[in-house]
Design an enzyme around this catalytic site. Structure first.
Site, PDB file in Angstrom:
ATOM      1  N   SER A 182     -50.783  39.420  39.262  1.00 25.75           N
ATOM      2  CA  SER A 182     -50.440  40.841  39.416  1.00 25.75           C
ATOM      3  C   SER A 182     -51.442  41.538  40.336  1.00 25.75           C
ATOM      4  O   SER A 182     -51.053  42.357  41.173  1.00 25.75           O
ATOM      5  CB  SER A 182     -50.331  41.549  38.057  1.00 25.75           C
ATOM      6  OG  SER A 182     -51.596  41.736  37.477  1.00 25.75           O
ATOM      7  N   ALA A 183     -52.722  41.204  40.221  1.00 23.23           N
ATOM      8  CA  ALA A 183     -53.715  41.836  41.103  1.00 23.23           C
ATOM      9  C   ALA A 183     -53.462  41.438  42.558  1.00 23.23           C
ATOM     10  O   ALA A 183     -53.568  42.275  43.464  1.00 23.23           O
ATOM     11  CB  ALA A 183     -55.124  41.433  40.685  1.00 23.23           C
ATOM     12  N   ALA A 227     -50.547  33.873  34.014  1.00 23.54           N
ATOM     13  CA  ALA A 227     -51.121  32.535  33.881  1.00 23.54           C
ATOM     14  C   ALA A 227     -52.629  32.508  34.110  1.00 23.54           C
ATOM     15  O   ALA A 227     -53.219  31.440  34.219  1.00 23.54           O
ATOM     16  CB  ALA A 227     -50.439  31.590  34.867  1.00 23.54           C
ATOM     17  N   GLY A 228     -53.262  33.679  34.238  1.00 26.42           N
ATOM     18  CA  GLY A 228     -54.716  33.701  34.409  1.00 26.42           C
ATOM     19  C   GLY A 228     -55.171  33.459  35.827  1.00 26.42           C
ATOM     20  O   GLY A 228     -56.368  33.282  36.077  1.00 26.42           O
ATOM     21  N   LEU A 229     -54.218  33.452  36.784  1.00 19.53           N
ATOM     22  CA  LEU A 229     -54.586  33.210  38.182  1.00 19.53           C
ATOM     23  C   LEU A 229     -54.527  34.496  39.015  1.00 19.53           C
ATOM     24  O   LEU A 229     -54.540  34.446  40.245  1.00 19.53           O
ATOM     25  CB  LEU A 229     -53.694  32.127  38.795  1.00 19.53           C
ATOM     26  CG  LEU A 229     -53.786  30.737  38.140  1.00 19.53           C
ATOM     27  CD1 LEU A 229     -52.899  29.732  38.874  1.00 19.53           C
ATOM     28  CD2 LEU A 229     -55.229  30.222  38.099  1.00 19.53           C
ATOM     29  N   GLY A 230     -54.447  35.631  38.336  1.00 21.04           N
ATOM     30  CA  GLY A 230     -54.542  36.913  39.036  1.00 21.04           C
ATOM     31  C   GLY A 230     -53.311  37.283  39.839  1.00 21.04           C
ATOM     32  O   GLY A 230     -53.415  37.955  40.874  1.00 21.04           O
ATOM     33  N   PRO A 243     -48.175  31.494  39.624  1.00 21.23           N
ATOM     34  CA  PRO A 243     -47.379  31.707  38.423  1.00 21.23           C
ATOM     35  C   PRO A 243     -47.786  33.026  37.766  1.00 21.23           C
ATOM     36  O   PRO A 243     -48.962  33.402  37.806  1.00 21.23           O
ATOM     37  CB  PRO A 243     -47.743  30.509  37.529  1.00 21.23           C
ATOM     38  CG  PRO A 243     -49.044  29.994  38.056  1.00 21.23           C
ATOM     39  CD  PRO A 243     -49.124  30.375  39.501  1.00 21.23           C
ATOM     40  N   ASP A 279     -60.127  41.001  38.722  1.00 15.90           N
ATOM     41  CA  ASP A 279     -59.005  40.349  39.422  1.00 15.90           C
ATOM     42  C   ASP A 279     -58.741  41.008  40.768  1.00 15.90           C
ATOM     43  O   ASP A 279     -58.588  40.336  41.793  1.00 15.90           O
ATOM     44  CB  ASP A 279     -57.723  40.425  38.577  1.00 15.90           C
ATOM     45  CG  ASP A 279     -57.726  39.452  37.419  1.00 15.90           C
ATOM     46  OD1 ASP A 279     -58.793  38.922  37.090  1.00 15.90           O
ATOM     47  OD2 ASP A 279     -56.643  39.234  36.833  1.00 15.90           O
TER      48      ASP A 279
END
Ligand code: PMV
Length: 313
Positions: A97-98, A92-95, A89, A140
């Site tokens: 974009s990186a 959402a803090g799950l990286g 997602p 990230d």
């Protein structure tokens, strides 16, 4: 010609890591993949992410600027068409974009007949990350390129952490998207206003990251859970938690989590809970509230094939 990358959770140290405090992050099986599908069509280079549609170089969007920044790093002047997909997602803090930045960098490199080392993939992806986040620490991108579990210190580098035992993590989405840039700016303003208190919190988070590393290397899940819980307290003091995050943490805690916290920038996004054994109770309780959640396993060593086995519900 595929490029792959991992998503991540931060087990300890987000936000403080921007100011040089060590952070502990782990790759998860959800990730991103990209491939270069055509070239020399004469059109501008373009990038397609299925959930977002096509972005063309020069269209003025952040994504187009980020894509352009990547191409520039390669000195790539040909017209490339990149297709990417991700199970992560966004915001959402799950990286997410990186992971996309690393996967696209690897796909472009593969198209050029090159292979990027994890350090090179991280460096390329940082050009992409800077467009979205302004002042990214780099944690990230570093974990997106490697997976596994790392200790990361901005400007110093990373060390791989050898886990004594694999980790089972239950991850839930608050359903609220959040901007890393906005959250990082919020902490920066807090630090300007209350420098001593804020720096003291960063120092305490640094101590927690050292404890987290020790716990990971000794398979002490209880100690790791305590660290995560204490870290969440500090993140609340930094004002990056939210009522939705607090509620998901409370549900995890009352259903047997060893520790739980937000992951990433906060203000929404995901919560990560450390589980001893199976995660069914916590997932069941979250699902009762209509929350999207899944289990992620962090293995003792990184497995590059892991991001094809996503189980999201
Ligand atoms: O929310 P994410 O996945 O973008 O993670 C951000 C982590 C921060 O520490 C808040 C920012 C950074 O650059 O390290």
């Amino acid at each position: 010609m595929n490029g792959n990358a991992f998503g991540k959770v931060i087990l300890c140290g987000e936000h403080a890591v921007v100011y040089g405090t060590p952070a502990i992050a782990a790759g998860i099986h959800l990730g991103a993949t990209a491939q270069v599908v055509t070239n020399n069509t004469g059109a501008q280079s373009s990038f397609v992410l299925e959930r977002m549609g096509r972005v063309t170089v020069g269209d003025g969007t952040d994504v187009a600027r980020a894509f352009e920044a990547l191409l520039k790093q390669f000195g790539e002047t040909r017209s490339l068409h990149v297709e990417a997909s991700t199970e992560l997602p966004a915001a959402a803090g799950l990286g997410c974009s990186a992971a996309l930045g690393v996967a696209i960098s690897r796909a472009i490199a593969a198209f050029r007949g090159e292979t990027l080392s994890p350090a090179q993939a991280t460096e390329f992806a940082m050009a992409w990350e800077r467009v979205f986040h302004g002042n990214p620490s780099g944690v990230d991108a570093a974990v997106a390129a490697r997976g596994g579990c790392i200790q990361f210190v901005r400007g110093v580098g990373l060390e791989e952490i050898k886990l004594a035992a694999p980790l089972t993590l239950a991850i839930a989405h608050t359903g609220v998207a959040s901007s890393t840039r906005v959250m990082v700016e919020g902490v920066s303003k807090l630090r300007e206003k209350h420098p001593e208190q804020t720096n003291a919190i960063f120092d305490q988070i640094g101590v927690l990251s050292r404890r987290a590393r020790h716990a990971l290397e000794h398979g002490d899940l209880r100690a790791l859970g305590e660290v995560m819980r204490e870290n969440q307290g500090h993140l609340e003091s930094l004002r990056v938690s939210s009522p939705e995050i607090d509620s998901l943490c409370k549900i995890a805690r009352t259903h047997g989590a060893l520790g739980e916290k937000l992951t990433g920038a906060g203000g929404g996004g995901c919560v990560v809970a450390l589980v001893d054994g199976h995660a069914d109770d916590i997932l069941g309780a979250w699902r009762k509230q209509g929350v999207q959640c899944f289990v992620a396993h962090v293995h003792r060593t990184a497995r590059t094939s892991d991001h094809s086995s996503a189980v999201v519900s």
